[in-house]
Write a protein that holds these residues in place. Structure first.
Motif, PDB file in Angstrom:
ATOM      1  N   TYR A 164       0.826  -1.210   0.000  1.00  0.00           N
ATOM      2  CA  TYR A 164       0.000   0.000   0.000  1.00  0.00           C
ATOM      3  C   TYR A 164       0.862   1.263   0.000  1.00  0.00           C
ATOM      4  O   TYR A 164       0.434   2.329   0.411  1.00  0.00           O
ATOM      5  N   ARG A 165       2.082   1.130  -0.511  1.00  0.00           N
ATOM      6  CA  ARG A 165       3.036   2.241  -0.473  1.00  0.00           C
ATOM      7  C   ARG A 165       2.532   3.491  -1.190  1.00  0.00           C
ATOM      8  O   ARG A 165       2.791   4.599  -0.740  1.00  0.00           O
ATOM      9  N   ASP A 166       1.796   3.350  -2.287  1.00  0.00           N
ATOM     10  CA  ASP A 166       1.296   4.530  -2.991  1.00  0.00           C
ATOM     11  C   ASP A 166       0.348   5.327  -2.098  1.00  0.00           C
ATOM     12  O   ASP A 166       0.427   6.548  -2.041  1.00  0.00           O
ATOM     13  N   PHE A 167      -0.520   4.630  -1.398  1.00  0.00           N
ATOM     14  CA  PHE A 167      -1.425   5.301  -0.469  1.00  0.00           C
ATOM     15  C   PHE A 167      -0.647   5.935   0.684  1.00  0.00           C
ATOM     16  O   PHE A 167      -0.896   7.080   1.061  1.00  0.00           O
ATOM     17  N   LEU A 168       0.312   5.209   1.239  1.00  0.00           N
ATOM     18  CA  LEU A 168       1.109   5.728   2.356  1.00  0.00           C
ATOM     19  C   LEU A 168       1.888   6.968   1.927  1.00  0.00           C
ATOM     20  O   LEU A 168       1.960   7.954   2.675  1.00  0.00           O
ATOM     21  N   LEU A 169       2.448   6.944   0.724  1.00  0.00           N
ATOM     22  CA  LEU A 169       3.173   8.113   0.218  1.00  0.00           C
ATOM     23  C   LEU A 169       2.225   9.283  -0.040  1.00  0.00           C
ATOM     24  O   LEU A 169       2.584  10.437   0.196  1.00  0.00           O
ATOM     25  N   LEU A 170       1.028   8.992  -0.506  1.00  0.00           N
ATOM     26  CA  LEU A 170       0.028  10.042  -0.703  1.00  0.00           C
ATOM     27  C   LEU A 170      -0.308  10.702   0.632  1.00  0.00           C
ATOM     28  O   LEU A 170      -0.381  11.929   0.722  1.00  0.00           O
ATOM     29  N   MET A 171      -0.484   9.895   1.663  1.00  0.00           N
ATOM     30  CA  MET A 171      -0.754  10.447   2.997  1.00  0.00           C
ATOM     31  C   MET A 171       0.404  11.349   3.440  1.00  0.00           C
ATOM     32  O   MET A 171       0.180  12.437   3.967  1.00  0.00           O
ATOM     33  N   HIS A 172       1.615  10.909   3.197  1.00  0.00           N
ATOM     34  CA  HIS A 172       2.791  11.707   3.565  1.00  0.00           C
ATOM     35  C   HIS A 172       2.834  13.018   2.783  1.00  0.00           C
ATOM     36  O   HIS A 172       3.043  14.087   3.364  1.00  0.00           O
ATOM     37  N   ARG A 173       2.621  12.941   1.474  1.00  0.00           N
ATOM     38  CA  ARG A 173       2.646  14.158   0.649  1.00  0.00           C
ATOM     39  C   ARG A 173       1.581  15.160   1.090  1.00  0.00           C
ATOM     40  O   ARG A 173       1.762  16.362   0.933  1.00  0.00           O
ATOM     41  N   CYS A 174       0.491  14.653   1.622  1.00  0.00           N
ATOM     42  CA  CYS A 174      -0.603  15.535   2.062  1.00  0.00           C
ATOM     43  C   CYS A 174      -0.429  15.985   3.510  1.00  0.00           C
ATOM     44  O   CYS A 174      -1.309  16.644   4.065  1.00  0.00           O
ATOM     45  N   GLY A 175       0.695  15.633   4.132  1.00  0.00           N
ATOM     46  CA  GLY A 175       0.958  16.062   5.499  1.00  0.00           C
ATOM     47  C   GLY A 175       0.115  15.339   6.536  1.00  0.00           C
ATOM     48  O   GLY A 175      -0.139  15.871   7.614  1.00  0.00           O
ATOM     49  N   LEU A 176      -0.300  14.119   6.232  1.00  0.00           N
ATOM     50  CA  LEU A 176      -1.160  13.364   7.139  1.00  0.00           C
ATOM     51  C   LEU A 176      -0.414  12.235   7.837  1.00  0.00           C
ATOM     52  O   LEU A 176      -0.995  11.219   8.208  1.00  0.00           O
ATOM     53  N   ASP A 177       0.876  12.439   8.058  1.00  0.00           N
ATOM     54  CA  ASP A 177       1.705  11.423   8.706  1.00  0.00           C
ATOM     55  C   ASP A 177       1.196  11.079  10.105  1.00  0.00           C
ATOM     56  O   ASP A 177       1.193   9.914  10.495  1.00  0.00           O
ATOM     57  N   GLU A 178       0.780  12.086  10.853  1.00  0.00           N
ATOM     58  CA  GLU A 178       0.327  11.846  12.221  1.00  0.00           C
ATOM     59  C   GLU A 178      -0.917  10.955  12.247  1.00  0.00           C
ATOM     60  O   GLU A 178      -1.010  10.029  13.042  1.00  0.00           O
ATOM     61  N   MET A 179      -1.862  11.230  11.362  1.00  0.00           N
ATOM     62  CA  MET A 179      -3.067  10.412  11.277  1.00  0.00           C
ATOM     63  C   MET A 179      -2.702   8.983  10.877  1.00  0.00           C
ATOM     64  O   MET A 179      -3.196   8.015  11.454  1.00  0.00           O
ATOM     65  N   LEU A 180      -1.825   8.862   9.914  1.00  0.00           N
ATOM     66  CA  LEU A 180      -1.376   7.554   9.440  1.00  0.00           C
ATOM     67  C   LEU A 180      -0.700   6.778  10.568  1.00  0.00           C
ATOM     68  O   LEU A 180      -1.034   5.618  10.821  1.00  0.00           O
ATOM     69  N   TYR A 181       0.214   7.414  11.252  1.00  0.00           N
ATOM     70  CA  TYR A 181       0.929   6.749  12.343  1.00  0.00           C
ATOM     71  C   TYR A 181      -0.044   6.316  13.435  1.00  0.00           C
ATOM     72  O   TYR A 181       0.029   5.198  13.943  1.00  0.00           O
ATOM     73  N   TYR A 182      -0.956   7.188  13.794  1.00  0.00           N
ATOM     74  CA  TYR A 182      -1.921   6.866  14.853  1.00  0.00           C
ATOM     75  C   TYR A 182      -2.738   5.628  14.485  1.00  0.00           C
ATOM     76  O   TYR A 182      -2.869   4.708  15.280  1.00  0.00           O
ATOM     77  N   GLU A 183      -3.277   5.606  13.285  1.00  0.00           N
ATOM     78  CA  GLU A 183      -4.144   4.496  12.875  1.00  0.00           C
ATOM     79  C   GLU A 183      -3.379   3.180  12.796  1.00  0.00           C
ATOM     80  O   GLU A 183      -3.868   2.144  13.240  1.00  0.00           O
ATOM     81  N   ILE A 184      -2.185   3.212  12.226  1.00  0.00           N
ATOM     82  CA  ILE A 184      -1.409   1.980  12.086  1.00  0.00           C
ATOM     83  C   ILE A 184      -0.922   1.488  13.441  1.00  0.00           C
ATOM     84  O   ILE A 184      -1.051   0.305  13.765  1.00  0.00           O
ATOM     85  N   SER A 185      -0.412   2.380  14.264  1.00  0.00           N
ATOM     86  CA  SER A 185       0.111   1.945  15.556  1.00  0.00           C
ATOM     87  C   SER A 185      -1.002   1.497  16.500  1.00  0.00           C
ATOM     88  O   SER A 185      -0.786   0.666  17.376  1.00  0.00           O
ATOM     89  N   ARG A 186      -2.204   2.011  16.279  1.00  0.00           N
ATOM     90  CA  ARG A 186      -3.345   1.642  17.114  1.00  0.00           C
ATOM     91  C   ARG A 186      -3.607   0.135  17.058  1.00  0.00           C
ATOM     92  O   ARG A 186      -3.963  -0.479  18.049  1.00  0.00           O
ATOM     93  N   VAL A 187      -3.417  -0.466  15.908  1.00  0.00           N
ATOM     94  CA  VAL A 187      -3.723  -1.887  15.760  1.00  0.00           C
ATOM     95  C   VAL A 187      -2.486  -2.777  15.635  1.00  0.00           C
ATOM     96  O   VAL A 187      -2.577  -3.975  15.865  1.00  0.00           O
ATOM     97  N   SER A 188      -1.345  -2.210  15.307  1.00  0.00           N
ATOM     98  CA  SER A 188      -0.157  -3.025  15.046  1.00  0.00           C
ATOM     99  C   SER A 188       0.248  -3.866  16.237  1.00  0.00           C
ATOM    100  O   SER A 188       0.477  -5.076  16.099  1.00  0.00           O
ATOM    101  N   LEU A 189       0.361  -3.270  17.391  1.00  0.00           N
ATOM    102  CA  LEU A 189       0.789  -4.016  18.565  1.00  0.00           C
ATOM    103  C   LEU A 189      -0.205  -5.125  18.883  1.00  0.00           C
ATOM    104  O   LEU A 189       0.176  -6.258  19.168  1.00  0.00           O
ATOM    105  N   GLU A 190      -1.483  -4.810  18.789  1.00  0.00           N
ATOM    106  CA  GLU A 190      -2.539  -5.803  19.043  1.00  0.00           C
ATOM    107  C   GLU A 190      -2.401  -7.001  18.102  1.00  0.00           C
ATOM    108  O   GLU A 190      -2.485  -8.153  18.521  1.00  0.00           O
ATOM    109  N   VAL A 191      -2.159  -6.732  16.832  1.00  0.00           N
ATOM    110  CA  VAL A 191      -2.029  -7.806  15.850  1.00  0.00           C
ATOM    111  C   VAL A 191      -0.771  -8.622  16.113  1.00  0.00           C
ATOM    112  O   VAL A 191      -0.809  -9.860  16.095  1.00  0.00           O
TER     113      VAL A 191
END
Length: 144
Positions: free
Chosen positions: A95-122
């Motif tokens: 999903y790198r294209d989507f992740l890079l799009l989020m970064h280009r749009c300055g949405l790194d914090e939202m991306l990090y929050y959502e991914i880290s929210r479930v990563s440890l649990e998984v």
């Protein structure tokens, strides 16, 4: 899945795709719900039936990716941090294209929050009752 559920899922996808196309064209902060609905070819009523605001479109999409990651990540018979990390990063790499799009749009914090929210649990679900050897290993997956 009945017809209503299929239509709802199709509306989710159309809105997500509309927003992502707009994010490629202009800054995220300047994108309006009206532009999203126009690009997605859905009514404002449909948008507001599914979401309260445009941020929820991204939260919903990321939630779906995280759910996909959960279902594709079986419990391991033997704890292996290298295997977990390799599979974790391989999953997100597709999903790198989507992740890079989020970064280009300055949405790194939202991306990090959502991914880290479930990563440890998984990751903890994958190792089952086994314990990790070094607690520092889990920092890669959101545990501090």
């Amino acid at each position: 899945m009945n017809g209503h559920q299929k239509q709802r899922e199709q509306s989710y996808r159309m809105i997500e795709e509309g927003l992502f196309r707009l994010m490629e064209e202009k800054p995220y902060a300047r994108i309006t719900v009206s532009e999203i609905t126009k690009k997605a070819d859905v009514s404002r009523r449909t948008f507001y039936r599914l979401y309260r605001e445009k941020d929820e479109v991204i939260h919903h999409y990321l939630g779906g990716l995280c759910q996909e990651y959960r279902t594709k990540s079986p419990i391991l018979e033997n704890y292996n941090i290298c295997q977990i990390a390799r599979e974790y990063f391989s999953f997100w790499y597709q999903y790198r294209d989507f992740l890079l799009l989020m970064h280009r749009c300055g949405l790194d914090e939202m991306l990090y929050y959502e991914i880290s929210r479930v990563s440890l649990e998984v990751v903890e679900a994958r190792i089952g009752n086994q314990r990790y050897k070094d607690p520092c290993e889990m920092e890669y997956f959101g545990k501090r």
